[in-house]
Design a protein around this motif. Sequence first.
Motif, PDB file in Angstrom:
ATOM      1  N   ASP A 126       0.650  -0.932  -0.002  1.00  0.00           N
ATOM      2  CA  ASP A 126      -0.021  -0.048  -0.096  1.00  0.00           C
ATOM      3  C   ASP A 126       0.519   1.186   0.264  1.00  0.00           C
ATOM      4  O   ASP A 126       1.703   1.796   1.198  1.00  0.00           O
ATOM      5  N   ALA A 127       0.945   2.102  -0.928  1.00  0.00           N
ATOM      6  CA  ALA A 127       1.886   2.776  -1.163  1.00  0.00           C
ATOM      7  C   ALA A 127       0.279   4.417  -2.321  1.00  0.00           C
ATOM      8  O   ALA A 127       0.947   5.181  -3.477  1.00  0.00           O
ATOM      9  N   LEU A 128      -0.838   4.117  -1.483  1.00  0.00           N
ATOM     10  CA  LEU A 128      -1.442   5.131  -2.125  1.00  0.00           C
ATOM     11  C   LEU A 128      -1.395   6.586  -1.112  1.00  0.00           C
ATOM     12  O   LEU A 128      -1.576   7.311  -2.195  1.00  0.00           O
ATOM     13  N   LEU A 129      -1.677   6.230  -0.340  1.00  0.00           N
ATOM     14  CA  LEU A 129      -0.983   7.869   0.603  1.00  0.00           C
ATOM     15  C   LEU A 129      -0.658   8.178   1.616  1.00  0.00           C
ATOM     16  O   LEU A 129      -0.753   7.110   2.242  1.00  0.00           O
ATOM     17  N   GLY A 130      -0.389   9.167   1.653  1.00  0.00           N
ATOM     18  CA  GLY A 130       0.730   9.054   2.595  1.00  0.00           C
ATOM     19  C   GLY A 130       0.420   9.511   3.695  1.00  0.00           C
ATOM     20  O   GLY A 130      -0.543   9.988   3.901  1.00  0.00           O
ATOM     21  N   THR A 131       1.731  10.638   4.551  1.00  0.00           N
ATOM     22  CA  THR A 131       0.970  11.642   5.517  1.00  0.00           C
ATOM     23  C   THR A 131       0.393  12.346   6.080  1.00  0.00           C
ATOM     24  O   THR A 131      -0.235  12.942   6.939  1.00  0.00           O
ATOM     25  N   GLY A 132      -0.223  12.983   4.444  1.00  0.00           N
ATOM     26  CA  GLY A 132      -0.382  14.469   4.545  1.00  0.00           C
ATOM     27  C   GLY A 132      -2.063  14.302   3.957  1.00  0.00           C
ATOM     28  O   GLY A 132      -3.000  15.245   4.166  1.00  0.00           O
ATOM     29  N   LEU A 133      -2.450  13.211   4.592  1.00  0.00           N
ATOM     30  CA  LEU A 133      -4.268  13.121   4.253  1.00  0.00           C
ATOM     31  C   LEU A 133      -5.512  14.173   4.818  1.00  0.00           C
ATOM     32  O   LEU A 133      -4.354  13.909   6.393  1.00  0.00           O
ATOM     33  N   ASP A 134      -5.576  14.922   4.260  1.00  0.00           N
ATOM     34  CA  ASP A 134      -6.036  15.932   5.063  1.00  0.00           C
ATOM     35  C   ASP A 134      -8.173  16.104   4.977  1.00  0.00           C
ATOM     36  O   ASP A 134      -8.712  17.364   5.657  1.00  0.00           O
ATOM     37  N   ARG A 135      -8.171  14.800   4.163  1.00  0.00           N
ATOM     38  CA  ARG A 135      -9.760  15.102   4.134  1.00  0.00           C
ATOM     39  C   ARG A 135     -10.580  13.360   3.402  1.00  0.00           C
ATOM     40  O   ARG A 135      -9.530  12.465   3.446  1.00  0.00           O
ATOM     41  N   ALA A 136     -11.510  13.093   3.926  1.00  0.00           N
ATOM     42  CA  ALA A 136     -11.943  11.698   3.705  1.00  0.00           C
ATOM     43  C   ALA A 136     -11.714  11.636   2.185  1.00  0.00           C
ATOM     44  O   ALA A 136     -11.619  11.701   1.272  1.00  0.00           O
ATOM     45  N   VAL A 137     -11.139  10.189   1.938  1.00  0.00           N
ATOM     46  CA  VAL A 137     -10.660   9.559   1.225  1.00  0.00           C
ATOM     47  C   VAL A 137     -12.055   9.338  -0.054  1.00  0.00           C
ATOM     48  O   VAL A 137     -13.396   8.835   0.779  1.00  0.00           O
ATOM     49  N   SER A 138     -11.924   9.121  -0.604  1.00  0.00           N
ATOM     50  CA  SER A 138     -13.192   9.349  -2.134  1.00  0.00           C
ATOM     51  C   SER A 138     -13.088   8.943  -3.361  1.00  0.00           C
ATOM     52  O   SER A 138     -11.860   8.331  -3.736  1.00  0.00           O
ATOM     53  N   GLY A 139     -13.797   8.826  -3.919  1.00  0.00           N
ATOM     54  CA  GLY A 139     -13.836   8.118  -5.766  1.00  0.00           C
ATOM     55  C   GLY A 139     -12.661   6.788  -5.638  1.00  0.00           C
ATOM     56  O   GLY A 139     -13.402   6.090  -4.618  1.00  0.00           O
ATOM     57  N   VAL A 140     -11.773   6.853  -6.821  1.00  0.00           N
ATOM     58  CA  VAL A 140     -11.420   5.571  -7.092  1.00  0.00           C
ATOM     59  C   VAL A 140     -10.665   4.975  -6.086  1.00  0.00           C
ATOM     60  O   VAL A 140      -9.729   3.772  -5.890  1.00  0.00           O
TER      61      VAL A 140
END
Length: 487
Positions: A126-140
Amino acid sequence: MHTIPTQLYSAQQARDIDRMAQELPSITGFQLMTKVAEAGFKAIQDHYPAAKRLTVVCGAGNNAGDGYLIAAIALKAGYSVQLLSLIAEIKLQGDAALAKQAYIEAGGSIFQELQKLDTTTDLVVDALLGTGLDRAVSGVFAQTIAYINTLAVPVLAVDIPSGLNADTGNIMGCAVVADLTITFIVYKQGLLTGLAADYCGTLIFADLEVPDSIVQMALSSVQLIAPPKLAERKASAHKGHFGHVLVVGGDYGYAGAVHLAAAAALNSGAGLVSVATRKEHALQTHLFSPELMGHGLEHTSDIATLLKKATVLVLGPGMAQGDWAKKIWPRLITLDLPRVIDADALNLLARTPAYSDNWILTPHPGEAARLLQCSTSDILQNRYAAVRKIQKQYGGVCVLKGAGTLVCAGDKVYVNTTGNPGMASGGMGDVLAGLIGSILAQNYSLLDAAQQGVYLHGLAADKAATSQGQRGLRASQVLQFLTEVVN
């Protein structure tokens, strides 16, 4: 994999440390990314030696770059690799673009449609999203996370499971359920509390040889609780040296709670332990443990003599919120003895808020919500913010219970790493309250008693679970291991 650090950092601090490391003349951003990939691939070899078919899932930014380089190393080592990219290749920039090129040069190809992946894989990276996520995951991205979670193969998360908030441990809509998470340079504080326990799996650490001098430039206000070292007792010691704990509670139907707390205080080394409870329950106290002293408490005057002897109070186990509790609570709340406030004493405190620097509050998320007049979901959104707010509003030391229990005193928050899901049963909180009260009575500070109490409580539960299993684990079984862990 490298020494586990004791300091925890926010996502922004982690990025700042990463940037400062890249400013060193001895290392570039791409070299640091290569170290990440090498550590990630070694984790695959060490933990999943039979996995030879990898599926690497990449998003954007440096986390994607890490995935590309892991895939390139795996290809060169003879692994079968399929890589899914959720963004157009031309959008990759900087080091991530260099990593993608290294993967292509190693003979790799890139899928951009989830449906074209071969499901016969041994491991997902899993190398999709790192530590900078600031909103809910959506879409693809949400669709891909859902797909990963349906596969009957292990998942390695690179730095953090995608969808997990690196600051709070909360889930941003959805998140990858990893079996193994390898995190780098510093521990992110969101990896060790709350829902993170359900998503990180086994957590391992690689420092990437970044100098401590760089890491220490970021001031951490969060750290792990260190294993306690209780002081050796002198040969001339007597019971008067180790305090007199008075446990108050146990309304009708709740005698077990007050007696569990009192027995925990005994088993962890308090010199004397008394119980103030309903008269009928007081008569049963010696049956629960002959070393306990039971006293009937029907009127506030009944407790006056006991208070002259007590050095620490544990208030709340089995107290309920009926007329009896409401009658004795106004007297108890005004006392200046060191106190542990637990269970329904917390609910009574929430009704009539007060402030003291001489107590330890031990709420679970529901009680914390009542103290802050918000919802339990609000507490779970950010456990760090909640424990700080309770401590600031009510004073003393606050222990916010749950997976990755937090202990707050002022600006500092301490995170516990012991304990297991078997502790999700009645009476565990009563044992913790008695244990903390006992350590407090043995001349430790409020903060030390809270930290050591939660660590030893979890350790005793871990030993009990190892011996007897997690499912069906009872608080009375944990009691049996307290004497072992405090010694």
